[in-house]
Structures are given as C-alpha cells and as structure tokens.
Enzyme design. Structure first.
Site, mmCIF file in Angstrom:
data_model
loop_
_atom_site.group_PDB
_atom_site.id
_atom_site.type_symbol
_atom_site.label_atom_id
_atom_site.label_comp_id
_atom_site.label_asym_id
_atom_site.label_seq_id
_atom_site.Cartn_x
_atom_site.Cartn_y
_atom_site.Cartn_z
ATOM 1 N N LYS A 58 0.896 -1.056 0.009
ATOM 2 C CA LYS A 58 0.498 0.387 -0.298
ATOM 3 C C LYS A 58 0.615 1.166 0.169
ATOM 4 O O LYS A 58 0.290 2.719 -0.472
ATOM 5 C CB LYS A 58 -0.883 0.213 0.974
ATOM 6 N N LYS A 92 -4.155 11.152 8.478
ATOM 7 C CA LYS A 92 -5.078 11.957 9.149
ATOM 8 C C LYS A 92 -6.321 11.051 8.920
ATOM 9 O O LYS A 92 -6.544 10.694 7.410
ATOM 10 C CB LYS A 92 -5.723 13.161 7.897
ATOM 11 N N LEU A 115 -10.400 10.420 8.420
ATOM 12 C CA LEU A 115 -11.199 11.246 7.280
ATOM 13 C C LEU A 115 -12.602 10.647 8.311
ATOM 14 O O LEU A 115 -12.890 9.770 8.415
ATOM 15 C CB LEU A 115 -11.470 10.591 6.306
ATOM 16 N N HIS A 127 -15.851 -4.464 7.230
ATOM 17 C CA HIS A 127 -15.674 -4.093 5.202
ATOM 18 C C HIS A 127 -15.495 -4.935 4.894
ATOM 19 O O HIS A 127 -15.188 -5.472 3.857
ATOM 20 C CB HIS A 127 -13.571 -4.445 5.655
ATOM 21 N N LYS A 139 -18.933 -5.222 1.810
ATOM 22 C CA LYS A 139 -19.891 -4.377 0.573
ATOM 23 C C LYS A 139 -20.584 -5.169 0.931
ATOM 24 O O LYS A 139 -21.139 -6.370 1.406
ATOM 25 C CB LYS A 139 -19.021 -4.603 -0.706
ATOM 26 N N GLU A 159 -7.015 2.841 -1.408
ATOM 27 C CA GLU A 159 -5.782 1.700 -2.421
ATOM 28 C C GLU A 159 -6.721 1.365 -4.268
ATOM 29 O O GLU A 159 -7.507 1.658 -4.658
ATOM 30 C CB GLU A 159 -6.252 0.408 -1.733
ATOM 31 N N ASN A 172 -6.965 -1.556 -6.567
ATOM 32 C CA ASN A 172 -7.724 -3.663 -6.861
ATOM 33 C C ASN A 172 -7.224 -3.820 -8.021
ATOM 34 O O ASN A 172 -8.058 -2.916 -9.360
ATOM 35 C CB ASN A 172 -8.890 -3.758 -6.317
ATOM 36 N N ARG A 186 -8.039 -6.066 -9.739
ATOM 37 C CA ARG A 186 -8.791 -6.984 -10.507
ATOM 38 C C ARG A 186 -9.947 -7.093 -10.811
ATOM 39 O O ARG A 186 -10.527 -6.243 -10.536
ATOM 40 C CB ARG A 186 -9.009 -8.122 -9.383
HETATM 41 C C1 MV4 Z 1 -9.512 4.794 6.190
HETATM 42 C C2 MV4 Z 1 -10.836 5.636 6.716
HETATM 43 C C3 MV4 Z 1 -10.377 6.971 7.685
HETATM 44 N N1 MV4 Z 1 -9.450 7.965 7.273
HETATM 45 N N2 MV4 Z 1 -8.286 6.232 5.925
HETATM 46 C C4 MV4 Z 1 -11.128 0.463 5.716
HETATM 47 C C5 MV4 Z 1 -10.720 -0.147 4.594
HETATM 48 C C6 MV4 Z 1 -9.488 0.523 3.534
HETATM 49 N N3 MV4 Z 1 -9.830 0.129 2.735
HETATM 50 C C7 MV4 Z 1 -9.476 1.491 4.034
HETATM 51 N N4 MV4 Z 1 -10.253 1.874 5.355
HETATM 52 C C8 MV4 Z 1 -10.491 3.200 5.224
HETATM 53 N N5 MV4 Z 1 -9.471 4.243 5.656
HETATM 54 C C9 MV4 Z 1 -8.510 7.258 6.740
HETATM 55 N N6 MV4 Z 1 -7.661 8.363 5.945
HETATM 56 C C10 MV4 Z 1 -11.415 4.699 7.024
HETATM 57 C C11 MV4 Z 1 -11.315 3.319 6.306
HETATM 58 C C12 MV4 Z 1 -12.983 2.532 7.108
HETATM 59 C C13 MV4 Z 1 -13.020 2.751 5.969
HETATM 60 C C14 MV4 Z 1 -13.548 2.541 4.255
HETATM 61 C C15 MV4 Z 1 -14.145 2.299 3.304
HETATM 62 C C16 MV4 Z 1 -15.541 1.698 3.419
HETATM 63 C C17 MV4 Z 1 -15.601 1.251 5.040
HETATM 64 C C18 MV4 Z 1 -14.649 1.815 5.838
HETATM 65 C C19 MV4 Z 1 -14.712 1.340 7.209
HETATM 66 C C20 MV4 Z 1 -14.660 1.753 7.979
HETATM 67 C C21 MV4 Z 1 -13.535 2.794 8.670
#
Ligand code: MV4
Length: 450
Positions: free
Chosen positions: A116, A201, A203, A235, A237, A287, A289, A291
C-alpha cells in the site's frame, strides 16, 4: 484469440467468466474441489478437473494443481475471478513461466499495488490525490509522533501489506499513538510477515467511492465512472450503486480522467479499481485493486459493456473495443449481495436449497450459481447471489430492487435478503444520504450490539 481458457475460481464468478467465454466461442475449463463436484460451474463449463480436497488452500489456491489442470486440458489462459489467486503476483509469474497467459495485469503491477505504501507513492507521483499523511513508511514511534503533531489527530496507522480494513489502527489523540502504532506493526508482522506501516489523517465520515479503470497494457486506458460502495459491514460491502448519488458528470469526468491517465502511463492491462474516500467534495486515494471486482455488474449495466469479454480480449493481445468517448452513463444500477448468513449476526448458514427462484424481468440480473436442491458447502465465502437492477433513474432502480426481492425465492437456508427489504424503507437509502459508517450505526440501532 484463445481457443480454451481455465477459470481458477468457483461460484457465481466462475459462471460469469464461462458465459463470456462461450459468447466469444472460447471453450472453458472449470476446476473444482471434491466439495464442489455438484457445483454449477462444473456443470456449465465444457470440461472440469478436480484439483483437490475441500479446503481452499489445497484446491482453489493450489498453484501446482491449477497449472497441471491447464496442461492436462490444453487451456491457454487462466481467468482468476476475484479472491483466491486473483491478486497473487507469484501466481502470475508461475503462469507466465509455463507459457500460459494470465487474464489480468502483470505480476509487477499486482506487486506494486499490493504494497500500500508503494501504491500510494506511485499514485501520488501520477497526480492522483491522496489522503494527507506520512511520506511512505514510518520507521519508529518518534517519527509517528511527528506525523501526529504535523497533521493533527485523529490519525490512522495502516500496515503496508494490509488493505481492505486489515491491519489498521486509529489513534484519536497523542496518548493513543504508542499503543496504536505498536499494535498496527504487530498485526502487520503476524498477519502478513511485514511490519512496515504508514500514517494518514483520519477522515471522519467519508464515502467509499471507487473508479473503474481499464487498460490495454500498451499505454491506452479508459475509466468507466464510479461506484459508491459506502454501505459496508466489517469491511464487507453489502449494497453498491453506480453512478454515485453525489457525483455529477463534471466530477466524474475529472477524477475519471486522472485515474485513466494514471493507469495508461504505467501500461496497466485489464480491469482495475482505484478506491477513494470522498469527503466534502474531495477525493482521497486509499488503495488500488488489480482484479475484476464483485460489484463490476453495476458498471456493466450503466455503460452497457462486458468487462470480462474485454479482459479476455486484452489478455489475448487484441484492442479494447471501446474508447472513452463511447462510454456514456445510462441510467442507474444497484447491486445487493445475497449471502448465506443468518441475521441479525450474519453468522454463516450453509445448507441445502429446497426451493430456488431467480427474479427476472426488465432491468433485473441475478448472478448466482445456485439451483434447486444444491447444497452450499461450508468451506468458502458466503456470497451466493448478486441481485443487480438497472433503471432509467435511481428511484426507478430502488423500485425495481424492491420488486425483484419480492420475486426471489431462496428456501432451506437463511440469507441476507431481508436486510435489503428493511434498508429500502430507510430515508438515508432512499435519498442516497449515507457514508461508510451509516450501515454499522443502523445495524447497531436496529439489532443491538452483537
Ligand atoms: C481510512 C478511513 C478514514 N481515514 N483511511 C477501511 C478499509 C480500507 N480500504 C481503508 N479503510 C478506511 N481507511 C483514512 N485515512 C476509514 C476507513 C474505513 C472504511 C473505508 C471504506 C469503507 C468502509 C470503511 C469502514 C471503516 C473504516
């Protein structure tokens, strides 16, 4: 074009690939574990090879068994579906070393995006907007405190080998940094054998919006808009839609072009998804993906494309069949994931299907490998069907989803279908006014914690 391809997967996604192959006049080879001898993908393929015992590690993840199945059947290429070996760079290398084609990106692209930190560095250098935070890895606690002080709390510490929510720790204040930093490192080490972490940071209430990209591997690429996948539980969907309820055409064109240009410049091949958090009108890359994703059908619906056919074409060295200007959003699509799980705890619920009826009619697509009398084995992912609806607008898609859920019969086991009947009653779902935390909060309020 290929004469025969092998599908290194099972369930609905194996059917999805077999169907595309058949329409292209390509023969298909299914592989299966001993637990899947009666599975629909085995029946539907032109040929099938048993590759091992029920455990995924000894069958669908067994590289030697899958390569042998190719050699026995004369398959020239392998489609990995999603999950299993789809983002395994070593597998791609082995496939190529045996003179076979991998239907997907190169081992190098999978490797870059699998780490990542490297993925973020790469995207940042290509002009993709990223979440503010550390420049690459954070070597020690001193460096972690410096990032916290610079960007302000809360911050999130993420394992570079993680992704999809694994190996992340929140530090809400300076006091929490030491524990969060050490825990993220330890989890990275134990889960992935890699203790490198980075810091962003945090969000607070973003949406999860992902851009579908497609490259020809020779410097051309397009985007196919976004999907809003904010409705998630742990996590995973559960409900995905395209276009995103809050993304307008100008925003789509701008972020889409940024993403398409980025993957074009690295000669990316095939389907890819660039994931963003979207908050206050801004996109922040998290990120990529490498695929075909579970939710690809909502994009297929609104752009009227066949992404699997396109993947096969590009892997065979042919041109992409569409250009950016051919790709116009048409209507609205929603996918809901039907899992063999018992509510309210989403506990796995395998077993025998005593009655099955797939919904149909205008604008309804059911991607599933179920049939009457089928026994869902307990060894694999609990996704058993994806119900995808398409209509001229979002309100029409919601009405069609409600109608289609009413027609669906999956008896003998518990499924997550009733969740969607309940969600359709919610104003937040009706208006599209939700974020990544909405579903978990709703579940807590409606079923109580655990
Ligand atoms: C974050 C975030 C808030 N701020 N990064 C969770 C899965 C991974 N793909 C990244 N994730 C998150 N990264 C920052 N800087 C909150 C999440 C996150 C989240 C992101 C997408 C969909 C659902 C989520 C549920 C909890 C936290």
């Amino acid at each position: 074009m290929f004469n025969k391809i092998l599908i290194a997967n099972r369930g609905e996604i194996a059917l999805r690939v077999i169907r595309a192959a058949r329409e292209m006049g390509i023969k298909s080879v299914a592989v299966h574990s001993t637990a899947d001898s009666d599975a629909m993908h085995v029946r539907m393929a032109d040929e099938a090879v048993c590759i091992g015992p029920p455990s995924g590690t000894q069958s669908y993840l067994s590289i030697p068994a899958i390569i042998s199945a190719c050699e026995i059947t004369g398959a020239e290429a392998i489609h990995p579906g999603y999950g299993f070996l789809s983002e395994n760079a070593d597998f791609v290398q082995v496939v190529e070393d045996h003179g076979l084609k991998f239907i997907g990106p190169t081992a190098e692209h999978i490797r870059v995006m699998g780490d990542k930190i490297t993925a973020k560095d790469t995207m940042k250098a290509l002009g993709v907007p990223c979440v503010p935070g550390s420049n690459g890895g954070v070597p020690d606690l001193e460096a972690a405190y410096k990032i916290g002080d610079e960007f302000g709390y809360p911050v999130i510490i993420k394992a570079t080998a993680g992704g999809g929510g694994r190996g992340m720790k929140l530090a809400s204040s300076r006091d929490e940094m030491e524990t969060a930093f050490r825990t993220a490192r330890a989890e990275g080490k134990s889960a992935f054998g890699n203790d490198e972490v980075y810091i962003e940071k945090y969000l607070g209430a973003p949406r999860h919006i992902e851009i579908q990209v497609f490259g020809d591997g020779k410097g051309k690429a397009v985007h196919l808009g976004e999907r809003d996948c904010s409705l998630q539980r742990r996590h995973q969907k559960v409900f995905e839609e395209a276009p995103g309820p809050v993304i307008d055409a100008e925003t789509r064109a701008r972020i889409g072009k940024t993403c398409a240009d980025a993957v074009a410049s690295i000669n990316y091949a095939g389907a890819g998804t660039i994931e963003f958090l979207y908050e206050n009108g801004e996109f922040f890359f998290i990120e990529m993906n490498t695929r075909l994703q579970v939710e690809h059908p909502v994009t297929e619906a609104i752009f009227d494309v066949d992404l699997v056919r396109e993947q096969i074409r590009v892997a065979a060295g042919e041109e992409m069949s569409f250009k950016q200007e051919d790709l116009q959003v048409n209507g609205h699509a929603i996918e809901v994931r039907i899992n063999a799980e018992k509510l309210p705890n989403f506990s796995p619920c395998p077993g025998k299907i005593t009655q099955y009826h797939a919904p149909g009619g205008l604008g309804v697509r059911m991607d599933s490998a179920l049939y009457d009398g089928y026994s869902i084995p307990p060894y694999y992912d609990s996704l058993i069907a994806k119900l995808i609806v398409h209509a001229p607008d979002r309100a029409g898609a919601l009405a069609r989803l409600n109608r289609a859920l009413g027609e669906m019969i999956v008896d003998g086991i518990d499924t997550t279908a009733p969740l969607f009947n309940a969600l359709l009653q919610e104003e937040a779902v009706q208006t599209g006014n939700y974020n990544i935390h909405w579903l978990e909060q709703w579940l807590e309020a409606h079923t109580g914690p655990e």
